[in-house]
Design an enzyme around this catalytic site. Sequence first.
Site, short mmCIF file in Angstrom:
data_model
loop_
_atom_site.label_atom_id
_atom_site.label_comp_id
_atom_site.label_asym_id
_atom_site.label_seq_id
_atom_site.Cartn_x
_atom_site.Cartn_y
_atom_site.Cartn_z
N SER A 53 0.84 -1.28 -0.26
CA SER A 53 0.07 0.03 0.02
C SER A 53 0.96 1.21 0.04
CB SER A 53 -1.06 -0.05 1.07
OG SER A 53 -1.66 -1.20 1.15
N GLN A 55 -12.72 0.66 0.27
CA GLN A 55 -13.29 1.77 -0.44
C GLN A 55 -13.72 1.28 -2.03
OE1 GLN A 55 -9.25 3.49 -0.77
NE2 GLN A 55 -9.05 3.89 1.40
N GLU A 80 -5.92 -7.73 9.87
CA GLU A 80 -4.64 -8.72 9.95
C GLU A 80 -3.30 -8.41 10.85
OE1 GLU A 80 -5.23 -6.83 7.40
OE2 GLU A 80 -3.38 -6.22 6.64
N CYS A 87 -9.38 -2.19 3.72
CA CYS A 87 -8.73 -0.93 3.20
C CYS A 87 -9.01 -0.50 1.83
CB CYS A 87 -7.25 -0.96 3.55
SG CYS A 87 -6.62 0.73 4.07
N LEU A 88 -8.22 -0.42 0.96
CA LEU A 88 -8.70 -0.23 -0.43
C LEU A 88 -9.85 -1.13 -0.72
CD1 LEU A 88 -7.58 1.41 -3.05
CD2 LEU A 88 -6.83 -1.09 -3.71
N HIS A 117 -6.72 -2.25 9.20
CA HIS A 117 -6.04 -3.85 8.88
C HIS A 117 -6.16 -4.60 9.84
CE1 HIS A 117 -4.11 -2.65 4.97
NE2 HIS A 117 -4.13 -1.49 5.28
N ASN A 142 -3.24 2.18 7.54
CA ASN A 142 -2.43 2.77 6.59
C ASN A 142 -3.35 3.32 5.37
OD1 ASN A 142 -0.72 3.36 4.46
ND2 ASN A 142 0.00 1.23 4.21
N1 LIG Z 1 -3.80 0.30 2.86
C1 LIG Z 1 -4.63 0.28 2.06
O1 LIG Z 1 -5.27 -0.59 1.30
C2 LIG Z 1 -4.56 1.91 1.51
C3 LIG Z 1 -5.59 2.04 0.48
C4 LIG Z 1 -5.70 3.62 0.02
N2 LIG Z 1 -4.40 3.47 -1.09
C5 LIG Z 1 -5.37 4.65 0.46
O2 LIG Z 1 -4.72 5.06 0.81
O3 LIG Z 1 -6.46 5.00 1.22
#
Ligand SMILES: NC(=O)CC[C@H](N)C(=O)O
Length: 358
Positions: free
Chosen positions: A45, A247, A327, A243-244, A325, A285
């Site tokens: 990431s 989104q 994990e 995370c991503l 996260h 992150n």
């Molecule tokens: N850790 C991720 O999956 C980051 C998700 C995406 N790139 C963000 O910055 O929000």
Amino acid sequence: MTEAYVALEGGHVIEGRGRAPGTARGELVFTTAYSGYEESLTDPSYEEQVLTFSYPLIGNYGVREERFEDDRVHPRAVLAKELTEDVADWLASEGVPAVDHLDTREVVTDIRDGGAMKCGIAVGDDVTEEDALAELEQCEAMSDHTEIGAQVSVDEAEVHGADNDGETVALIDCGAKGSIISSLLERNASVHVLPYDASVEAVEAVDPDLLFISNGPGDPVNFEQAISLVEAFVEDTPVAGICLGQQIVAEALGGTTEKMTFGHRGVNQPVLDLESGQVVMTTQNHGYTVAEPGEHLEITQINVNDDTPEGIDGIEYDVITRQYHPEANPGPEDTLDFFDDVLAMAETRSQQAVPADD
Ligand SMILES: NC(=O)CC[C@H](N)C(=O)O
């Protein structure tokens, strides 16, 4: 001593001590994590970013491959107050420029005030401020990295735990951390890791009990194929995301995402579960967030610091996603039950699909 210059968006140049040579450019961000530098530095990431550690000493317990999340370092460059020999040598061997002996409080304050910003780095015996400014000049905005998925994803499908007799997971690899795969394997799932741009047919061929969208770098709107996979499968197949992945699921189901000022990066982000009232500490992150979940999704968990969505569930669909996260790696393991929850969701659905055998 090796020269080192960090040019910030706007043209301010900070000088430091060069620890690993080279030139680089990327989006300047910071993490407040006080441990877990091996995991963070190998987290896909961070692709196209320059990572500043706000914790002053990085490298104090060495560098061990078994803690890596991927087979290479992903940030384009690394800044810290003090880097140990071990970490500096590792970054040098990976060709990733590293700078220490700079005032990371100043850097972090600049990012908090100005937001994540473009930067240029130059480290070496003969480099000058102008070299760092030339890198800055060429630095692209994160959202302009439209093909970033190709830089971090597997090229071909991979199967892990083929003999496991648990749920079958199609993991769309947008830059997946290794411990997402191992967390699923530990729970007896078989995990088909598919490229970030896998076709509907490729996912159908796996016939998954769960479609899982991984973490990854950059702007979620640039992951068009993963967005259309969620649209294509959500009615018939449970969907999970980290995370991503959260989104992408929101983008697919009528929600929206937006860029945050400086994001959340660290290992002690407090998250409130709205139903239970419980707060857990999480590893994070990210620089983007879900702005609106849309009519098919509901926010179930929020960040205690700024109320941003941290957990999202489907209203009529089987969907569970997390912005943090679960994990860990690095960070607290308060949230590992996410993997039990998403696999239980998949199991319940697959049992419903099979007619009772009597
Ligand atoms: N850790 C991720 O999956 C980051 C998700 C995406 N790139 C963000 O910055 O929000």
